[in-house]
Design a protein around this motif. Structure first.
Motif, PDB file in Angstrom:
ATOM      1  N   LEU A 538       0.921  -1.422   0.008  1.00  0.00           N
ATOM      2  CA  LEU A 538      -0.166   0.077  -0.119  1.00  0.00           C
ATOM      3  C   LEU A 538       0.848   1.082  -0.108  1.00  0.00           C
ATOM      4  CD1 LEU A 538      -2.741   1.211   0.043  1.00  0.00           C
ATOM      5  CD2 LEU A 538      -2.686   1.070   2.660  1.00  0.00           C
ATOM      6  N   ALA A 539       1.829   1.246   0.846  1.00  0.00           N
ATOM      7  CA  ALA A 539       2.942   2.387   0.803  1.00  0.00           C
ATOM      8  C   ALA A 539       3.600   2.820  -0.528  1.00  0.00           C
ATOM      9  CB  ALA A 539       3.820   2.314   2.014  1.00  0.00           C
ATOM     10  N   ILE A 540       3.894   1.472  -1.154  1.00  0.00           N
ATOM     11  CA  ILE A 540       4.549   1.793  -2.325  1.00  0.00           C
ATOM     12  C   ILE A 540       3.531   2.196  -3.506  1.00  0.00           C
ATOM     13  CG2 ILE A 540       5.500   0.273  -4.440  1.00  0.00           C
ATOM     14  CD1 ILE A 540       7.081  -1.380  -2.588  1.00  0.00           C
ATOM     15  N   LYS A 541       2.556   1.897  -3.347  1.00  0.00           N
ATOM     16  CA  LYS A 541       1.271   2.328  -4.178  1.00  0.00           C
ATOM     17  C   LYS A 541       1.035   3.711  -4.232  1.00  0.00           C
ATOM     18  CE  LYS A 541      -3.760   1.659  -5.297  1.00  0.00           C
ATOM     19  NZ  LYS A 541      -4.937   0.931  -4.837  1.00  0.00           N
ATOM     20  N   ASN A 542       1.119   4.081  -2.878  1.00  0.00           N
ATOM     21  CA  ASN A 542       0.850   5.486  -2.765  1.00  0.00           C
ATOM     22  C   ASN A 542       2.024   6.470  -2.820  1.00  0.00           C
ATOM     23  OD1 ASN A 542      -1.761   5.027  -1.580  1.00  0.00           O
ATOM     24  ND2 ASN A 542      -1.263   4.587   0.310  1.00  0.00           N
ATOM     25  N   PHE A 543       3.277   5.925  -2.971  1.00  0.00           N
ATOM     26  CA  PHE A 543       4.644   6.623  -2.773  1.00  0.00           C
ATOM     27  C   PHE A 543       4.475   7.572  -3.901  1.00  0.00           C
ATOM     28  CE2 PHE A 543       9.080   7.379  -3.328  1.00  0.00           C
ATOM     29  CZ  PHE A 543       9.289   7.512  -1.666  1.00  0.00           C
ATOM     30  N   SER A 544       4.827   8.898  -3.867  1.00  0.00           N
ATOM     31  CA  SER A 544       4.975   9.889  -4.617  1.00  0.00           C
ATOM     32  C   SER A 544       5.973  11.007  -4.452  1.00  0.00           C
ATOM     33  CB  SER A 544       3.511  10.572  -4.863  1.00  0.00           C
ATOM     34  OG  SER A 544       3.317  11.349  -3.818  1.00  0.00           O
ATOM     35  N   LYS A 545       5.895  11.932  -5.323  1.00  0.00           N
ATOM     36  CA  LYS A 545       6.880  13.040  -4.831  1.00  0.00           C
ATOM     37  C   LYS A 545       6.774  13.676  -3.654  1.00  0.00           C
ATOM     38  CE  LYS A 545       4.140  16.669  -7.508  1.00  0.00           C
ATOM     39  NZ  LYS A 545       4.309  17.614  -8.543  1.00  0.00           N
ATOM     40  N   ASP A 546       5.385  13.596  -3.070  1.00  0.00           N
ATOM     41  CA  ASP A 546       4.963  14.152  -1.830  1.00  0.00           C
ATOM     42  C   ASP A 546       5.542  13.654  -0.695  1.00  0.00           C
ATOM     43  OD1 ASP A 546       3.683  16.335  -3.223  1.00  0.00           O
ATOM     44  OD2 ASP A 546       1.770  15.263  -3.496  1.00  0.00           O
ATOM     45  N   ASN A 547       6.560  12.597  -0.880  1.00  0.00           N
ATOM     46  CA  ASN A 547       7.084  11.877   0.213  1.00  0.00           C
ATOM     47  C   ASN A 547       8.343  12.862   0.662  1.00  0.00           C
ATOM     48  OD1 ASN A 547       5.236   9.343  -1.133  1.00  0.00           O
ATOM     49  ND2 ASN A 547       5.904   9.106   1.384  1.00  0.00           N
ATOM     50  N   ILE A 548       8.622  13.846  -0.251  1.00  0.00           N
ATOM     51  CA  ILE A 548       9.691  14.550   0.211  1.00  0.00           C
ATOM     52  C   ILE A 548       9.095  16.023   0.087  1.00  0.00           C
ATOM     53  CG2 ILE A 548      11.577  13.054  -0.636  1.00  0.00           C
ATOM     54  CD1 ILE A 548      11.625  14.834  -3.351  1.00  0.00           C
ATOM     55  N   ARG A 549       9.869  16.953   0.955  1.00  0.00           N
ATOM     56  CA  ARG A 549       9.617  18.480   0.690  1.00  0.00           C
ATOM     57  C   ARG A 549       9.747  18.975  -0.604  1.00  0.00           C
ATOM     58  NH1 ARG A 549      12.437  16.619   5.152  1.00  0.00           N
ATOM     59  NH2 ARG A 549      11.483  17.146   7.291  1.00  0.00           N
ATOM     60  N   SER A 550       9.235  20.418  -0.739  1.00  0.00           N
ATOM     61  CA  SER A 550       9.582  21.234  -1.755  1.00  0.00           C
ATOM     62  C   SER A 550      10.836  21.361  -2.173  1.00  0.00           C
ATOM     63  CB  SER A 550       8.606  22.400  -1.773  1.00  0.00           C
ATOM     64  OG  SER A 550       7.399  22.067  -1.714  1.00  0.00           O
ATOM     65  N   TYR A 551      11.064  21.350  -3.459  1.00  0.00           N
ATOM     66  CA  TYR A 551      12.605  21.939  -4.081  1.00  0.00           C
ATOM     67  C   TYR A 551      13.591  20.846  -3.427  1.00  0.00           C
ATOM     68  CZ  TYR A 551       9.729  25.535  -5.493  1.00  0.00           C
ATOM     69  OH  TYR A 551       8.868  26.275  -6.166  1.00  0.00           O
ATOM     70  N   GLU A 552      13.257  19.706  -2.585  1.00  0.00           N
ATOM     71  CA  GLU A 552      14.445  18.748  -2.513  1.00  0.00           C
ATOM     72  C   GLU A 552      14.750  17.905  -3.529  1.00  0.00           C
ATOM     73  OE1 GLU A 552      14.809  17.059   1.999  1.00  0.00           O
ATOM     74  OE2 GLU A 552      12.897  16.625   1.280  1.00  0.00           O
ATOM     75  N   PRO A 553      16.005  17.655  -3.788  1.00  0.00           N
ATOM     76  CA  PRO A 553      16.363  16.762  -5.065  1.00  0.00           C
ATOM     77  C   PRO A 553      15.596  15.538  -5.171  1.00  0.00           C
ATOM     78  CG  PRO A 553      18.423  17.604  -3.958  1.00  0.00           C
ATOM     79  CD  PRO A 553      17.398  18.050  -3.071  1.00  0.00           C
ATOM     80  N   TYR A 554      15.198  15.122  -6.328  1.00  0.00           N
ATOM     81  CA  TYR A 554      14.643  13.812  -6.355  1.00  0.00           C
ATOM     82  C   TYR A 554      15.326  12.514  -5.751  1.00  0.00           C
ATOM     83  CZ  TYR A 554      10.242  15.184  -8.621  1.00  0.00           C
ATOM     84  OH  TYR A 554       9.129  15.803  -8.772  1.00  0.00           O
ATOM     85  N   THR A 555      16.821  12.920  -5.845  1.00  0.00           N
ATOM     86  CA  THR A 555      17.585  11.790  -5.081  1.00  0.00           C
ATOM     87  C   THR A 555      17.342  11.775  -3.651  1.00  0.00           C
ATOM     88  OG1 THR A 555      19.599  12.546  -6.711  1.00  0.00           O
ATOM     89  CG2 THR A 555      19.969  11.571  -4.542  1.00  0.00           C
ATOM     90  N   VAL A 556      16.692  12.494  -3.017  1.00  0.00           N
ATOM     91  CA  VAL A 556      16.209  12.279  -1.729  1.00  0.00           C
ATOM     92  C   VAL A 556      14.949  11.405  -1.618  1.00  0.00           C
ATOM     93  CG1 VAL A 556      15.490  13.588   0.321  1.00  0.00           C
ATOM     94  CG2 VAL A 556      17.105  14.571  -0.887  1.00  0.00           C
ATOM     95  N   LEU A 557      14.240  11.513  -2.529  1.00  0.00           N
ATOM     96  CA  LEU A 557      13.124  10.601  -2.810  1.00  0.00           C
ATOM     97  C   LEU A 557      13.470   9.118  -3.025  1.00  0.00           C
ATOM     98  CD1 LEU A 557      10.033  10.838  -2.891  1.00  0.00           C
ATOM     99  CD2 LEU A 557      10.176  10.572  -5.487  1.00  0.00           C
ATOM    100  N   GLU A 558      14.637   8.901  -3.697  1.00  0.00           N
ATOM    101  CA  GLU A 558      15.084   7.506  -3.662  1.00  0.00           C
ATOM    102  C   GLU A 558      15.598   6.978  -2.239  1.00  0.00           C
ATOM    103  OE1 GLU A 558      19.306   5.616  -5.311  1.00  0.00           O
ATOM    104  OE2 GLU A 558      18.265   6.998  -6.543  1.00  0.00           O
ATOM    105  N   ASP A 559      16.448   8.022  -1.709  1.00  0.00           N
ATOM    106  CA  ASP A 559      16.703   7.531  -0.308  1.00  0.00           C
ATOM    107  C   ASP A 559      15.495   7.331   0.759  1.00  0.00           C
ATOM    108  OD1 ASP A 559      19.300   7.798  -1.446  1.00  0.00           O
ATOM    109  OD2 ASP A 559      19.396   9.963  -0.403  1.00  0.00           O
ATOM    110  N   VAL A 560      14.442   7.980   0.576  1.00  0.00           N
ATOM    111  CA  VAL A 560      13.174   7.790   1.382  1.00  0.00           C
ATOM    112  C   VAL A 560      12.722   6.417   0.996  1.00  0.00           C
ATOM    113  CG1 VAL A 560      11.004   8.812   1.778  1.00  0.00           C
ATOM    114  CG2 VAL A 560      12.885  10.336   1.787  1.00  0.00           C
ATOM    115  N   PHE A 561      13.034   6.037   0.022  1.00  0.00           N
ATOM    116  CA  PHE A 561      12.278   4.670  -0.697  1.00  0.00           C
ATOM    117  C   PHE A 561      12.868   3.553  -0.198  1.00  0.00           C
ATOM    118  CE2 PHE A 561      11.117   1.655  -4.297  1.00  0.00           C
ATOM    119  CZ  PHE A 561       9.880   1.752  -3.962  1.00  0.00           C
TER     120      PHE A 561
END
Length: 808
Positions: A538-561
């Motif tokens: 369920l968490a993977i299904k919901n996972f999106s860019k909104d799991n990081i703050r505005s203007y954080e690099p998408y690299t951070v999103l990978e680390d959160v995943f």
């Protein structure tokens, strides 16, 4: 003329000799310290002179680190306590020797000659030899400085063991430190700045020092008066959950065991021992490091204070207290039990250590070291689990923070628990999270289709913790009452469903205990694995860019995943222990506890069925909508050991995470010890799951399976290669029994025939060829086989608790 010249020469020599003698005896002003040992400090020479009056009398010597190196990997932390050892000064010729007697072997008897015979039979250790500088009225003065400027804590050895380089003390850059050098009636404290010079070899030491060739730390030394003889040791029981000390008593009657075991505990006595409720003569007080920031400070205070409830339950009033450390107090001073907030460059373990009187087991000082980065990992886990945590507001961090603080409260209680005398209980999670001494994975639920963090971590002391406190700290009015009372405490605990299983039976990946593991949850490990996989999906299904703050690099999103993708890792390992598993206790004769019981065939097959989901490409694949959000790493955002590993260079590898996860699962299932247990269990009960059946079920979900989706097919291929590697490893592994090797080799032989005879789609024929080539090469050259490693799984443990290494 010659006579005149000779006279001048003699006069000059005499004058030079006189001036040299005068220089040697010259004294400088000294600062005086009065305490357990009187000493003085001479600033001009940077020396400490110790006055020794009592010879051949025991006291406690403790060394520690007042300042650390700052690397979790190296393991030299601020506030790290070393061993507490009994020592005494002995005069031998013109020296005072600091001698550590051998307390591992004793003779508890009034027969002096018998005691002496044991002392002479085993070696003692002379820790240092001090030339006597002066003697007056049987008071000896020695120069303590060389002793204080040695590497007592073993910094040099730690750096070498961790392959960081070869170092030695640079005396020109080392000196005594007076800030925390103090004297008190029952203890004296010394500190020295030590600089270690060497050639750095490792990246860890380079990452935490301004100049890796010169590593400077402050070591602390304590001379402590030993407690009086009024403390009553408590006999250790393996079912009690207590930490023990042990020694051999050679005066023991032949019909009784020589090894004596006692629990470690603080001294605690009621003011009124006959009252149902009473204050303590001296409460146990812990002090929190004032350098701890809010809101962590309040969370640590709250969690540590949970223990008072356990002491209340055995009749004490306010016997366990937690306060802030006074600003002028030294956290290394043995008079203070301390909870210290420790910073490192990377996330790592927290731990609780104790200074213990090795003669009796009495705890003199408890010292907790809590890694300051730990809270951030739980925050990261919550951030990954929640649906759009930063969708509306970048300041919407409270749900994640609250889960992280809940973990910190539990961590505080856990580590304090070690320092008041208690071991890990890794079976407590199967009994409604009955102990803070377990390692808790966050308990996450799905409520009304949404991830629910409200019960992630338990609150308050557990019911098992009250049992351990009752065993170690209850007071009794006679030896008979104590013996009966302690047995009654353990009997009641067992009848209430409590089980105690600790490190040696829970940590090994090939472990056999069905109900003891680190970081697991639930009465049924397979049922909780089902839940964890549902939460993960369920968490993977919901996972999106909104799991990081505005203007954080998408690299951070990978680390959160990362922690989300591997969210199932610990529950998978816990479930694997049912396969070839055993249920058992630290049972004693006539206590009525279960001794051993093999996990039933039904439960073993159910566990395997659930685990096989973790080898399914549909479980392992990362949705393409998420892959599209993982670009090459942003500038300066390099990968770390907590990042995904891969084979595609700067581009994110969509397959390697699945290869890593499946390799993890297979390492549990194809463990040599587990394989042998399955074979033996089948020989004793023909209904049991055996190694051949387990392997066949794995092959059905891997090499005998096809995927129509090309992405899933690639993941399936990665799983298949891992299956072959692990089977080959079992067939060759030096720890595999002959039975395991025989069955593994037979499976590989028949597998080769099945793969050769199976019809593969055109898109899969390359894989068929590769599998057959692997099998053929192994058959021809088994001695050349080495198990090729899959991309390493990112660091996960600790999720937010220790190794806790309790000294622990």
């Amino acid at each position: 003329m010659k006579k005149y010249t000779l006279l001048i020469f003699i006069f000059l020599c005499a004058s030079f000799s006189f001036s040299q003698e005068k220089k040697k005896t010259k004294t400088y002003p000294r600062e005086q310290f009065t305490g357990l040992f009187n000493f003085s400090y001479e600033e001009k020479t940077d020396k400490i002179f110790l006055e020794v009056e009592k010879l051949d009398e025991d006291f406690l010597y403790v060394y520690s680190l007042a300042s650390g190196v700052g690397s979790n990997d190296i393991g030299l932390d601020r506030g790290q306590i070393g061993d507490g050892v009994v020592v005494q000064f002995q005069k031998m010729g013109d020296k005072l020797m600091l001698v550590q007697p051998n307390l591992r072997y004793r003779a508890n008897t009034t027969n002096d000659l018998e005691r002496k015979s044991v002392k002479q039979a085993f070696a003692k250790s002379v820790l240092f030899g001090f030339p006597i500088i002066s003697e007056k009225d049987k008071k000896y003065t020695i120069d303590l400085t060389p002793f204080l400027l040695q590497d007592a804590h073993g910094v040099i050895q730690s750096l070498a063991n961790n392959k960081q380089g070869v170092y030695k003390i640079d005396k020109t850059k080392s000196a005594l430190s007076l800030n925390r050098t103090k004297a008190f009636p029952n203890n004296v404290e010394f500190e020295a700045l030590l600089t270690f010079k060497g050639k750095p070899k490792g990246s860890n030491i380079r990452s935490v020092t301004p100049n890796a060739s010169l590593v400077s730390v402050i070591q602390h030394h304590s001379f402590v008066e030993l407690p009086d003889a009024n403390y009553k040791p408590r006999v250790f029981d393996p079912r009690s959950g207590a930490i023990d000390i042990s020694y051999y008593d050679y005066a023991t009657p032949i019909q009784e065991p020589m090894m004596k075991r006692f629990v470690t505990r603080h001294r605690l006595e009621k003011k009124n021992p006959n009252a149902a409720k009473s204050e303590a003569k001296e409460p146990i007080v812990y002090y929190l490091d004032p350098g701890t920031p809010e809101p962590v400070r309040s969370a640590l205070l709250d969690g540590a204070r949970w223990w008072n409830e356990a002491y209340e339950s055995i009749g004490y009033t306010n016997a366990f207290q937690v306060k802030m450390l006074p600003k002028d107090a030294d956290p290394m001073d043995v008079r203070y039990n301390v909870i210290q907030w420790v910073h490192r460059s990377t996330r790592g373990w927290s731990y609780g250590a104790s200074v213990v009187d090795p003669r009796t087991g009495e705890i003199i000082k408890g010292h907790v070291s809590l890694g300051s980065l730990r809270i951030r990992q739980d925050f990261l886990i919550a951030q990954a689990l929640l649906n759009k945590p930063f969708g509306e507001n970048d300041k919407n961090y409270q749900p994640m923070l609250q889960m992280a603080l809940a973990r910190i409260r539990q961590l505080s209680a856990h580590e304090v628990g070690h320092t008041i005398g208690f071991a890990h209980n890794f079976s407590a999670s199967t009994n409604n999270r009955s102990s803070v001494m377990d390692y808790p994975h966050p308990t996450i639920k799905i409520t009304n289709g949404k991830i629910d963090l409200s019960d992630a971590y338990a609150t308050g002391i557990g019911s098992w913790d009250k049992v351990t406190v009752a065993y170690s700290y209850s007071e009794f009015n006679s030896a008979k009452a104590e013996k009966e009372g302690l047995q009654n405490i353990l009997d009641k605990a067992y009848k209430a469903g409590h089980r105690f299983i600790s490190d040696d039976d829970a940590r090994p990946a090939g472990g056999a205990h069905a109900n003891a593991h680190l970081w697991d949850n639930g009465k049924s490990a397979p049922d909780e694995l089902e839940n964890v996989l549902d939460v993960r999906a369920l968490a993977i299904k919901n996972f999106s860019k909104d799991n990081i703050r505005s203007y954080e690099p998408y690299t951070v999103l990978e680390d959160v995943f990362v922690p989300l993708y591997f969210f199932h890792r610990y529950q998978t390992e816990a479930t694997s222990k049912l396969i070839g598993g055993l249920n058992y206790n630290y049972a004693t004769k006539n206590d009525g506890q279960l001794i051993t019981e093999v996990v039933s065939p039904k439960k073993q097959r159910e566990a395997l069925s659930v685990i096989l989901q973790t080898l399914d490409a549909k479980t392992l694949k990362i949705p393409t909508k998420i892959l599209d959000m993982f670009p090459p790493r942003a500038y300066t955002y390099s990968r770390s050991r907590e990042s995904f590993k891969g084979n595609t260079g700067v581009v994110f590898d969509a397959v390697s995470p699945g290869a890593t996860a499946s390799d993890m699962t297979l390492s549990f299932l194809f463990h040599p010890q587990r394989a042998e247990r399955l074979i033996q269990q089948k020989s004793l009960n023909t209904k049991q799951l055996d190694f051949m059946e387990m392997t066949e079920m794995i092959l059905d979900k891997s090499l005998y399976r096809s995927y129509s989706n090309p992405y899933e097919r690639e993941l399936g291929h990665a799983v298949n290669v891992n299956v072959l590697k692990h089977l080959m490893n079992l067939a060759k592994h030096p720890s595999s029994s002959s039975a395991v090797k025989a069955q593994s080799q037979y499976i590989l032989h028949t597998l080769s025939q099945k793969i050769a005879g199976r019809k593969y789609k055109e898109s899969e024929k390359a894989y068929q060829f590769y599998y057959l080539e692997m099998l053929d090469q192994f058959k021809k050259y088994p001695e050349k086989f080495t198990k090729e490693a899959s991309p390493k799984i990112p660091d996960g443990s600790p999720i937010g608790t220790d190794n806790c290494h309790y000294n622990d």
